[in-house]
Design a protein around this motif. Structure first.
Motif, PDB file in Angstrom:
ATOM      1  N   THR A 104       0.453  -1.053  -0.131  1.00  0.00           N
ATOM      2  CA  THR A 104      -0.253   0.225  -0.131  1.00  0.00           C
ATOM      3  C   THR A 104       0.695   1.374   0.189  1.00  0.00           C
ATOM      4  OG1 THR A 104      -1.544  -1.157   0.707  1.00  0.00           O
ATOM      5  CG2 THR A 104      -2.438   1.301   1.003  1.00  0.00           C
ATOM      6  N   GLY A 153      -1.356  10.267  10.099  1.00  0.00           N
ATOM      7  CA  GLY A 153      -1.769   9.167   9.925  1.00  0.00           C
ATOM      8  C   GLY A 153       0.264   8.116  10.084  1.00  0.00           C
ATOM      9  N   GLY A 155       1.281   5.090  11.214  1.00  0.00           N
ATOM     10  CA  GLY A 155       1.120   3.790  11.517  1.00  0.00           C
ATOM     11  C   GLY A 155       1.306   2.460  10.433  1.00  0.00           C
ATOM     12  N   ASN A 156       1.490   1.691  10.640  1.00  0.00           N
ATOM     13  CA  ASN A 156       1.441   0.933   9.692  1.00  0.00           C
ATOM     14  C   ASN A 156       2.263   1.510   8.225  1.00  0.00           C
ATOM     15  OD1 ASN A 156       2.371  -1.050  11.668  1.00  0.00           O
ATOM     16  ND2 ASN A 156       0.165  -2.274  10.879  1.00  0.00           N
ATOM     17  N   ILE A 157       1.234   1.423   8.036  1.00  0.00           N
ATOM     18  CA  ILE A 157       1.655   2.394   6.232  1.00  0.00           C
ATOM     19  C   ILE A 157       2.588   3.359   6.333  1.00  0.00           C
ATOM     20  CG2 ILE A 157       0.070   2.790   4.218  1.00  0.00           C
ATOM     21  CD1 ILE A 157      -1.416   0.517   5.242  1.00  0.00           C
ATOM     22  N   ASN A 177      -1.011  12.654  13.681  1.00  0.00           N
ATOM     23  CA  ASN A 177      -1.816  11.584  14.506  1.00  0.00           C
ATOM     24  C   ASN A 177      -2.790  11.815  16.127  1.00  0.00           C
ATOM     25  OD1 ASN A 177      -0.843   9.040  13.534  1.00  0.00           O
ATOM     26  ND2 ASN A 177      -0.244   8.323  15.799  1.00  0.00           N
ATOM     27  N   ARG A 178      -3.554  11.149  16.125  1.00  0.00           N
ATOM     28  CA  ARG A 178      -3.937  11.165  17.115  1.00  0.00           C
ATOM     29  C   ARG A 178      -2.918  10.829  18.558  1.00  0.00           C
ATOM     30  NH1 ARG A 178      -8.234   5.858  16.998  1.00  0.00           N
ATOM     31  NH2 ARG A 178      -6.429   5.470  16.719  1.00  0.00           N
ATOM     32  N   HIS A 208      -2.582   8.607   5.476  1.00  0.00           N
ATOM     33  CA  HIS A 208      -2.818   7.033   6.079  1.00  0.00           C
ATOM     34  C   HIS A 208      -3.588   6.645   7.129  1.00  0.00           C
ATOM     35  CE1 HIS A 208       0.393   5.975   3.068  1.00  0.00           C
ATOM     36  NE2 HIS A 208       1.070   7.284   3.160  1.00  0.00           N
ATOM     37  N   THR A 209      -4.587   7.297   7.515  1.00  0.00           N
ATOM     38  CA  THR A 209      -5.467   7.094   9.065  1.00  0.00           C
ATOM     39  C   THR A 209      -6.584   6.139   8.132  1.00  0.00           C
ATOM     40  OG1 THR A 209      -6.707   8.768   8.590  1.00  0.00           O
ATOM     41  CG2 THR A 209      -5.689   9.452   9.563  1.00  0.00           C
ATOM     42  N   ALA A 210      -7.295   5.304   8.977  1.00  0.00           N
ATOM     43  CA  ALA A 210      -8.753   4.983   8.969  1.00  0.00           C
ATOM     44  C   ALA A 210      -9.478   6.317   8.803  1.00  0.00           C
ATOM     45  CB  ALA A 210      -9.086   4.593  10.618  1.00  0.00           C
ATOM     46  N   THR A 215     -11.708  11.158  11.505  1.00  0.00           N
ATOM     47  CA  THR A 215     -11.200  11.874  10.300  1.00  0.00           C
ATOM     48  C   THR A 215     -12.379  12.025   8.815  1.00  0.00           C
ATOM     49  OG1 THR A 215     -11.450   9.856   9.399  1.00  0.00           O
ATOM     50  CG2 THR A 215      -9.101  10.949  10.921  1.00  0.00           C
ATOM     51  N   THR A 236      -4.028   6.923   0.342  1.00  0.00           N
ATOM     52  CA  THR A 236      -4.198   5.776   0.040  1.00  0.00           C
ATOM     53  C   THR A 236      -5.075   4.793   0.968  1.00  0.00           C
ATOM     54  OG1 THR A 236      -2.170   5.579   1.327  1.00  0.00           O
ATOM     55  CG2 THR A 236      -2.599   5.240  -2.015  1.00  0.00           C
ATOM     56  N   ARG A 238      -9.012   6.191   2.588  1.00  0.00           N
ATOM     57  CA  ARG A 238     -10.409   6.294   2.316  1.00  0.00           C
ATOM     58  C   ARG A 238     -10.818   7.396   1.790  1.00  0.00           C
ATOM     59  NH1 ARG A 238      -9.516   1.628   2.474  1.00  0.00           N
ATOM     60  NH2 ARG A 238     -10.611  -0.510   3.828  1.00  0.00           N
ATOM     61  N   ASP A 262      -5.737   7.267  -4.067  1.00  0.00           N
ATOM     62  CA  ASP A 262      -5.867   4.842  -4.725  1.00  0.00           C
ATOM     63  C   ASP A 262      -7.509   4.625  -4.255  1.00  0.00           C
ATOM     64  OD1 ASP A 262      -5.326   2.625  -5.453  1.00  0.00           O
ATOM     65  OD2 ASP A 262      -5.272   2.396  -3.444  1.00  0.00           O
ATOM     66  N   HIS A 286      -8.449   1.562  -6.278  1.00  0.00           N
ATOM     67  CA  HIS A 286      -8.666   0.867  -4.785  1.00  0.00           C
ATOM     68  C   HIS A 286      -7.565   0.062  -4.723  1.00  0.00           C
ATOM     69  CE1 HIS A 286     -10.480   0.659  -0.453  1.00  0.00           C
ATOM     70  NE2 HIS A 286      -9.412   0.300  -0.965  1.00  0.00           N
ATOM     71  N   GLY A 288      -4.214  -0.630  -3.878  1.00  0.00           N
ATOM     72  CA  GLY A 288      -3.538  -0.195  -2.698  1.00  0.00           C
ATOM     73  C   GLY A 288      -3.085  -2.120  -2.501  1.00  0.00           C
TER      74      GLY A 288
HETATM   75  N1  LIG Z   1      -5.719   1.120  -0.497  1.00  0.00           N
HETATM   76  C1  LIG Z   1      -5.824   0.630  -0.360  1.00  0.00           C
HETATM   77  O1  LIG Z   1      -5.721  -0.410  -0.315  1.00  0.00           O
HETATM   78  C2  LIG Z   1      -5.994   0.309   1.577  1.00  0.00           C
HETATM   79  C3  LIG Z   1      -6.076   1.304   2.248  1.00  0.00           C
HETATM   80  N2  LIG Z   1      -5.881   0.429   3.516  1.00  0.00           N
HETATM   81  C4  LIG Z   1      -6.494   1.712   4.387  1.00  0.00           C
HETATM   82  O2  LIG Z   1      -5.148   2.894   5.158  1.00  0.00           O
HETATM   83  C5  LIG Z   1      -5.563   2.847   7.300  1.00  0.00           C
HETATM   84  C6  LIG Z   1      -3.946   2.438   7.634  1.00  0.00           C
HETATM   85  O3  LIG Z   1      -3.711   1.840   7.840  1.00  0.00           O
HETATM   86  P1  LIG Z   1      -2.609   0.795   8.626  1.00  0.00           P
HETATM   87  O4  LIG Z   1      -1.316   2.348   8.405  1.00  0.00           O
HETATM   88  O5  LIG Z   1      -2.726  -0.531   8.359  1.00  0.00           O
HETATM   89  O6  LIG Z   1      -3.377   1.474  10.084  1.00  0.00           O
HETATM   90  P2  LIG Z   1      -2.867   1.750  11.764  1.00  0.00           P
HETATM   91  O7  LIG Z   1      -3.909   1.428  12.314  1.00  0.00           O
HETATM   92  O8  LIG Z   1      -1.341   0.866  11.283  1.00  0.00           O
HETATM   93  O9  LIG Z   1      -2.399   3.631  11.626  1.00  0.00           O
HETATM   94  C7  LIG Z   1      -3.332   4.663  11.522  1.00  0.00           C
HETATM   95  C8  LIG Z   1      -2.552   5.360  11.835  1.00  0.00           C
HETATM   96  O10 LIG Z   1      -3.734   6.414  12.065  1.00  0.00           O
HETATM   97  C9  LIG Z   1      -3.946   6.957  13.513  1.00  0.00           C
HETATM   98  N3  LIG Z   1      -4.967   7.604  13.707  1.00  0.00           N
HETATM   99  C10 LIG Z   1      -6.210   7.641  13.511  1.00  0.00           C
HETATM  100  N4  LIG Z   1      -6.957   8.338  13.540  1.00  0.00           N
HETATM  101  C11 LIG Z   1      -6.467   9.302  13.766  1.00  0.00           C
HETATM  102  C12 LIG Z   1      -7.026  10.640  14.041  1.00  0.00           C
HETATM  103  N5  LIG Z   1      -8.620  10.656  13.946  1.00  0.00           N
HETATM  104  N6  LIG Z   1      -5.881  11.440  13.358  1.00  0.00           N
HETATM  105  C13 LIG Z   1      -5.141  11.100  13.791  1.00  0.00           C
HETATM  106  N7  LIG Z   1      -4.190   9.909  12.920  1.00  0.00           N
HETATM  107  C14 LIG Z   1      -5.133   8.525  13.580  1.00  0.00           C
HETATM  108  C15 LIG Z   1      -3.160   5.702  13.957  1.00  0.00           C
HETATM  109  O11 LIG Z   1      -3.271   6.219  15.083  1.00  0.00           O
HETATM  110  C16 LIG Z   1      -2.935   4.786  13.573  1.00  0.00           C
HETATM  111  O12 LIG Z   1      -0.527   5.462  14.131  1.00  0.00           O
HETATM  112  C17 LIG Z   1      -6.208   1.608   6.868  1.00  0.00           C
HETATM  113  O13 LIG Z   1      -7.556   1.926   7.787  1.00  0.00           O
HETATM  114  C18 LIG Z   1      -7.683   1.704   5.447  1.00  0.00           C
HETATM  115  O14 LIG Z   1      -8.374   2.110   5.813  1.00  0.00           O
HETATM  116  C19 LIG Z   1      -4.898   0.632   4.235  1.00  0.00           C
HETATM  117  C20 LIG Z   1      -4.902  -0.746   2.845  1.00  0.00           C
HETATM  118  C21 LIG Z   1      -5.158  -0.790   2.049  1.00  0.00           C
END
Ligand SMILES: NC(=O)C1=CN([C@@H]2O[C@H](COP(=O)(O)OP(=O)(O)OC[C@H]3O[C@@H](n4cnc5c(N)ncnc54)[C@H](O)[C@@H]3O)[C@@H](O)[C@H]2O)C=CC1
Ligand SMILES: O=C(O)C(=O)CO
Length: 325
Positions: A104, A153, A155-157, A177-178, A208-210, A215, A236, A238, A262, A286, A288
């Motif tokens: 992603t 955000g 996080g992982n990505i 970040n939060r 990169h947040t949910a 959000t 990438t 939502r 994306d 989409h 990713g």
């Molecule tokens: N385009 C695609 O195909 C893909 C999209 N995604 C999207 O990417 C998002 C992130 O994935 P990961 O990095 O794995 O998740 P993650 O949970 O590892 O990272 C998300 C980060 O956002 C932060 N966060 C959450 N709410 C927040 C806010 N209100 N303000 C600031 N920061 C905030 C969290 O503290 C966290 O550090 C997923 O929720 C998903 O929607 C994920 C995989 C593939």
């Protein structure tokens, strides 16, 4: 006892194999259209577990299908699931974190670079027979060396994206970040900033947040107005995190320089969407996590969660742990 698993799309063999080898009976939805809400309920009532690839899972379905012992999502995002209703129905739900971060982040990187050089627009021009002639000042891109990457955000990505940008272009990383991610800050030498500072300082702002109530629509006209007019916006995560009409106007009014997406709102994007005609925009459908290796890993992880649930164990990637209390 034979357990029956319903799968809402055809998934990679790597995941199917794990379930079949464990003696599960599988029903896969093979039609080229999504299931209706009624069809999902009908199927789930007849099965012990659900492996879902981006299907909407609402309260009505969860209340009707309390027979389910596990729901495994083949995604990280779970904004398509009514998690409170799942917990109320006593159904554990899992996702697939980590395994798709690299793919992603690659997509975010690709969109950043393609947008910075107007790559999709140039491709479309050739396809229309408009190769043109050498014009030293026409359709110029912008370079990324030493630019500032702003991650919304971390996080992982977001971390993977930051690593790639630092490695390729020596980009400076700031993030909002939060909660502060102290470990990542140290590893990446990333600087925590307020949301307003993130907007004002980023040359590339990558989301990169949910998608959550906090959000949703976060990147609206007021946000784009605070960004540099040379900035590239990348999403990438939502489509609901940016306001699409505001993004279109921000690009047309020159509030920001370009956008790489994306994810759109709604998905699929309409073929007549104005964004597709703007030179500084690159849109992908989409994709990713869409690599052979990553989709195999996601299907395997989802299958492992199903197997745990059907064995009466806690799902390894549970997202509603309160279901067990
Ligand atoms: N385009 C695609 O195909 C893909 C999209 N995604 C999207 O990417 C998002 C992130 O994935 P990961 O990095 O794995 O998740 P993650 O949970 O590892 O990272 C998300 C980060 O956002 C932060 N966060 C959450 N709410 C927040 C806010 N209100 N303000 C600031 N920061 C905030 C969290 O503290 C966290 O550090 C997923 O929720 C998903 O929607 C994920 C995989 C593939
Ligand atoms: O994992 C997710 O959240 C996706 O969007 C698709 O991989």
């Amino acid at each position: 006892m034979i357990m029956k698993v319903f799968i809402t799309r055809v998934i990679p063999e790597a995941g199917r194999r794990l379930l079949l080898d464990a003696g599960m009976t599988l029903t896969e939805w093979k039609e080229k259209r999504s299931l209706t809400a009624e069809e999902l309920i009908e199927q789930c009532k007849e099965h012990d577990a659900l492996l879902s690839a981006s299907t909407t899972i609402n309260a009505e379905m969860l209340e009707a299908c309390t027979n389910l012992k596990a729901i495994a999502l083949m995604s990280v995002g779970f904004d398509n699931v009514d998690l409170d209703a799942a917990t109320k129905a006593g159904i554990p739900v899992s996702n697939t974190p980590g395994v798709l971060s690299g793919a992603t982040a690659d997509t975010a990187f690709l969109l950043m670079l393609a947008t910075s050089r107007k790559a999709f627009y140039q491709h479309k021009k050739i396809a229309k027979g408009e190769w043109g002639f050498f014009e030293p000042t026409a359709d110029l891109g912008i370079e990324l060396n030493g630019a500032t990457l702003g991650v919304f955000g971390l996080g992982n990505i977001g971390i993977e994206m930051a690593r790639k940008c630092m490695g390729a272009y020596g980009m400076k990383v700031i993030y909002h970040n939060r909660n502060r991610n102290w470990e990542a800050e140290q590893k990446l030498n990333a600087h925590y900033v307020s949301f307003e500072e993130l907007l004002a300082q980023s040359d590339v702002l990558s989301v990169h947040t949910a998608l959550t109530p906090e959000t949703k629509g976060k990147f609206d006209r007021a946000a784009f107005q605070q960004m540099k007019d040379t900035a590239i916006f990348v999403n990438t995560a939502r489509g609901g995190i940016h306001n699409e009409p505001d993004l279109i106007n921000a690009l047309k009014d020159g509030l920001i320089w370009g956008a790489g997406l994306d994810v759109t709102n709604p998905e699929p994007m309409d073929a007549n969407n104005e964004l597709l005609d703007l030179p500084n925009v690159c849109v992908l459908p989409h994709i990713g996590s869409a690599t052979v290796q990553t989709r195999d890993a996601m299907a395997q992880l989802a299958a492992k969660n199903i197997l745990a649930g059907l064995a009466g164990k806690e799902l390894p990637n549970i997202i509603n742990p309160e279901v067990y209390s």
